[in-house]
Design an enzyme around this catalytic site. Sequence first.
Site, short mmCIF file in Angstrom:
data_model
loop_
_atom_site.label_atom_id
_atom_site.label_comp_id
_atom_site.label_asym_id
_atom_site.label_seq_id
_atom_site.Cartn_x
_atom_site.Cartn_y
_atom_site.Cartn_z
N LYS A 119 2.73 -9.43 11.99
CA LYS A 119 3.59 -10.55 11.59
C LYS A 119 3.63 -11.63 12.69
O LYS A 119 3.43 -12.82 12.42
CB LYS A 119 5.00 -10.05 11.30
CG LYS A 119 5.90 -11.09 10.63
CD LYS A 119 7.33 -10.60 10.52
CE LYS A 119 7.49 -9.45 9.58
NZ LYS A 119 7.46 -9.83 8.17
N ARG B 122 13.19 -9.32 12.51
CA ARG B 122 12.30 -8.51 11.66
C ARG B 122 11.33 -7.71 12.52
O ARG B 122 11.00 -8.10 13.63
CB ARG B 122 11.47 -9.42 10.73
CG ARG B 122 12.27 -10.31 9.81
CD ARG B 122 11.33 -11.28 9.10
NE ARG B 122 12.02 -12.34 8.38
CZ ARG B 122 12.28 -12.34 7.08
NH1 ARG B 122 11.90 -11.33 6.35
NH2 ARG B 122 12.90 -13.35 6.52
N GLY C 97 8.21 -2.46 4.10
CA GLY C 97 9.48 -1.82 3.73
C GLY C 97 9.85 -0.60 4.55
O GLY C 97 10.88 0.02 4.32
N MET D 230 10.31 -0.42 7.97
CA MET D 230 11.21 -0.68 9.10
C MET D 230 12.25 -1.72 8.68
O MET D 230 12.26 -2.18 7.55
CB MET D 230 10.40 -1.12 10.32
CG MET D 230 9.59 0.02 10.92
SD MET D 230 8.66 -0.45 12.37
CE MET D 230 7.33 -1.41 11.68
N ARG E 138 -0.16 -11.97 5.64
CA ARG E 138 -0.79 -10.73 6.12
C ARG E 138 -1.84 -10.32 5.10
O ARG E 138 -1.81 -10.77 3.96
CB ARG E 138 0.25 -9.62 6.28
CG ARG E 138 0.96 -9.22 5.00
CD ARG E 138 2.07 -8.23 5.25
NE ARG E 138 2.85 -7.96 4.05
CZ ARG E 138 3.99 -7.30 4.02
NH1 ARG E 138 4.50 -6.86 5.13
NH2 ARG E 138 4.63 -7.10 2.88
N HIS F 10 -9.25 28.92 -3.53
CA HIS F 10 -10.21 28.94 -4.63
C HIS F 10 -9.96 27.78 -5.60
O HIS F 10 -10.87 27.05 -5.97
CB HIS F 10 -10.13 30.29 -5.37
CG HIS F 10 -10.99 30.36 -6.58
ND1 HIS F 10 -10.52 30.10 -7.85
CD2 HIS F 10 -12.32 30.63 -6.72
CE1 HIS F 10 -11.50 30.22 -8.72
NE2 HIS F 10 -12.61 30.56 -8.07
N SER G 89 -27.97 24.21 8.30
CA SER G 89 -26.93 23.60 7.48
C SER G 89 -25.61 24.25 7.90
O SER G 89 -25.46 25.47 7.81
CB SER G 89 -27.19 23.84 6.00
OG SER G 89 -26.17 23.24 5.22
N CYS H 223 -22.65 21.47 4.83
CA CYS H 223 -22.48 21.74 3.40
C CYS H 223 -21.10 22.30 3.08
O CYS H 223 -20.86 22.76 1.98
CB CYS H 223 -23.56 22.68 2.89
SG CYS H 223 -23.53 24.30 3.67
N TYR I 132 -27.84 14.69 7.24
CA TYR I 132 -27.14 14.46 5.98
C TYR I 132 -25.82 15.23 5.95
O TYR I 132 -25.60 16.16 6.73
CB TYR I 132 -28.00 14.89 4.78
CG TYR I 132 -28.28 16.37 4.69
CD1 TYR I 132 -27.38 17.23 4.07
CD2 TYR I 132 -29.45 16.91 5.21
CE1 TYR I 132 -27.62 18.59 4.00
CE2 TYR I 132 -29.71 18.28 5.14
CZ TYR I 132 -28.78 19.11 4.53
OH TYR I 132 -29.02 20.46 4.46
#
Length: 921
Positions: free
Chosen positions: A27, A97, A106, A108, A365, A483, A796, A863, A883
Amino acid sequence: MARRFVYEFGGKKATGNAKMKNLLGGKGANLAEMTNLGIPVPPGFTITTEICNYYYKNNRKLPRKLREDVTRAMRTVEKKLGRKFGDAQNPLLVSVRSGARRSMPGMMETVLNIGLTEKTISGLIKKSGDTRFVYDAYRRLIMMYSDVVMEKGTGIEPKNEESGIRRQLEAIMDKMKKEKNCRSDLDLNAEDLKELCARFKKKVKQTLGREFPDDHNKQLWGGIEAVFASWNGKRAVSYRRIEGIPDEWGTAVNVQAMVFGNMGKDSATGVGFTRNPGNGENEFYGEYLINAQGEDVVAGIRTPAPINKYSTSEHNKDLVTLEKAMPAIYRRLHNYQKRLERHYKDMQDIEFTIENGKLYMLQTRVGKRNGPAAVKMAMDMLKQKLIPKEEAVMRVTPSQLDELLHPMVDPQAELSKKPIAKGLPAGPGGAAGQIVFSSSAAVEWAKAGKHVILVREETNPEDVEGMRAAEAILTARGGMTSHAALVARGWGKCCIVGCSELHINYEKKELSVGGRTLREGEWITLNGTKGNVYDGQLPMMAAAEENVLLQQFLKVCDSIRKLGVRANADTPEDAQRARNFGAQGIGLMRTEHMFYGKGSEEPLFRLRKMIMSKTPEERKKALEELYPYVKKDIKGVLEAMDRLPVVMRLLDPPLHEFVPREKDKLEQLAQDLSISVDELMQRADALHESNPMMGHRGVRLGVTYPEITNMQVRAIFEAAAELIKAGKDPYPEIMVPVVAEAKELQSQKQIVDTIYKQVLAKYGLKKIKHMYGTMIEIPRACIVAGRIAEQVEFFSYGTNDLTQMGFGFSRDDIGGFLAEYINKSILPEDPFQSIDQSGIGELISMGIERGRATKPHLEIGICGEHGGDPRSVHFCHRIGMNYVSCSPFRVPIARLAAAQATLLYKTTKRKTAKKSKKKTK
């Protein structure tokens, strides 16, 4: 700490600018920048974020020098405006502010109209000529100050929401409106408001035990300290945890001269967006209120009017637009918003006030936006040549991209409904459905065309059909890698786990939560992104499955990223889906998944025969029966991924997992093996292990039963050979799991080489393109990676098990303590969601370094579930992996994260180079 604590803005020149966000907060930096651009900003000053850190390090005390600096800055504001703070004849009022370096809307506190006292009220009435306006401003000050400074700022916790001072004052105001027969605040006259202020002050003294301060300086310093205190308020802390904002950033405090939108019909206040934040359209969008202060727009007390025709909706279509009510001011505002967007090169969220026909800009902003809007804005700005492609890629966050891939609960509907329970957000998106408590019921109801949500204490592999049939899954137990969570994420299915408030009674087919009972067939709605459970059926917003703009955006990402992205997929359907999402191959195909779900009965029966076999002959016979099923699934996945690599993990889970429990299946299996049920049970008992996750599984099966490896490798090579003969180009990569020693791989490599030669001879081929590698998931494997690399062509990393073994945590049982670990900052986050870079990450780095010391061109990937986590993707890029692999639905997110990692890593290198150059000079 910097010597300067206070920076001024407003007038012709500011002492700060937009590049000083870290010091001045967003700000303050933007108020300074607007000043330097010649845009009218009410003058004021910013107290830096460093003072916030000082405040907390010094037992909530401010440095002495700050008072001098603030007094000096206030004198400058007074000169610019010709008014004096605290003066009885010509008073200056200010707002106080917050302003962190990243927007925390919103979260603070703000206090308006500071400087109004019994002494200054008469002077402001004389100056404005409007008694009602002054007492309206005074009652607002009392409400805000008592709430923000006297209650929250001192750490007073109301017993409940209704007992807070602000609610009590609102109740007094509502009572007065009834007494005076007034419909709205605007109907109260000056005398009413004067009497209201007196009642307010009496209630403040009665509730908080202190008088409302009647001194302008006490009000100012109370406001400043309260804003600093709000940095560690509950809302702000929670928001920082969600958004990943560091505590040490702190907030700045902005003290700014008040301009009043509540001085009559030629005054107003409003907010606007330079583009529509809901859909990304390049249209100025906003709302305003005549004769109001800024808090009224967001408080919802009055319905705001649209600023222009584009901003009209069903709720405000009958209200006059700002464009019609004040055309000259609207044109000026439209001009400012265009200038600001061009200057910042991003969509701006602006706040403005009109005082007696004069326009002031209070804030600009970077505007918050949803996922679809973020992608549209980024691509539109790229086409308009407002930003380069690198900036376009950085404009969209992975969580915003995720919104485009799943149906969502309508955000507006959620606002009007309170959750009945909250769990862990395991699978993103939203879903509504009727409660069912069993997998079979889920399948049956879904076949009948019903939308169902499967509710279980926890799920297991046998629930997989019901999980697939359900719209969503809700479990009372389990963590983010349980799971249910793993399967749901793999399918892109909405899922909430670990919802401990649920008490499920399977017998009665009901659940109880929060004092209410829900029965099978009743509707609930899940927000899997937030972990919220609602009763009833909330409306949904459809996912953008065939989003052309999204595909264009991801192509831009692909043109930048260096890291490859593959998918974890076990079926031809999942493989095709992965390819559609842009996967460059399969990073993990779990061969055992053909034994779960649809069409699994026959292969599962033959697998069980193999498991229960006692002699090599029995086992070989069972494997011969199983072979066609294995080959068929492998061939289907290889064909779906034609020309792309497919990493195929050999059988991994402990064998006891596949032993049947149902009596009829045990009898059938015993009959087929020509043994009694008692003998079958004895064989099953012999498979029991105290710690199966570290038991007879993975490569250990292949070492003890080579015929198992033989069957799987033959299925892989023969499937590939048949596809080659059919003109396809398959590329299998054979991966041996649970390896801790190089000699384990050596023993399996001999089998692979033998089978390979046999298949070449059988099909008359010279070569089948393939690779041989291993999954690194045991800490010892990272340590001896140099020796392991001698035997393989790729690593992997199975980060789920590596994390489990590295921490000594069971990923299915961490629900009982992990939340406390995170709340108490013992761990920064769930290590099963994002790679623990300081511990597990070090093991991974060590393995890569030692592996590539032996074999420089060793292919390395990941993986585990971490492959779809943006922070983990960044880590994988930095340490030089080839990868990452994740569930098909996470592939677009990984593509974006990999592109952002490429840009961030380049930036880091460039910055480091500059620093070292400077040092040399």
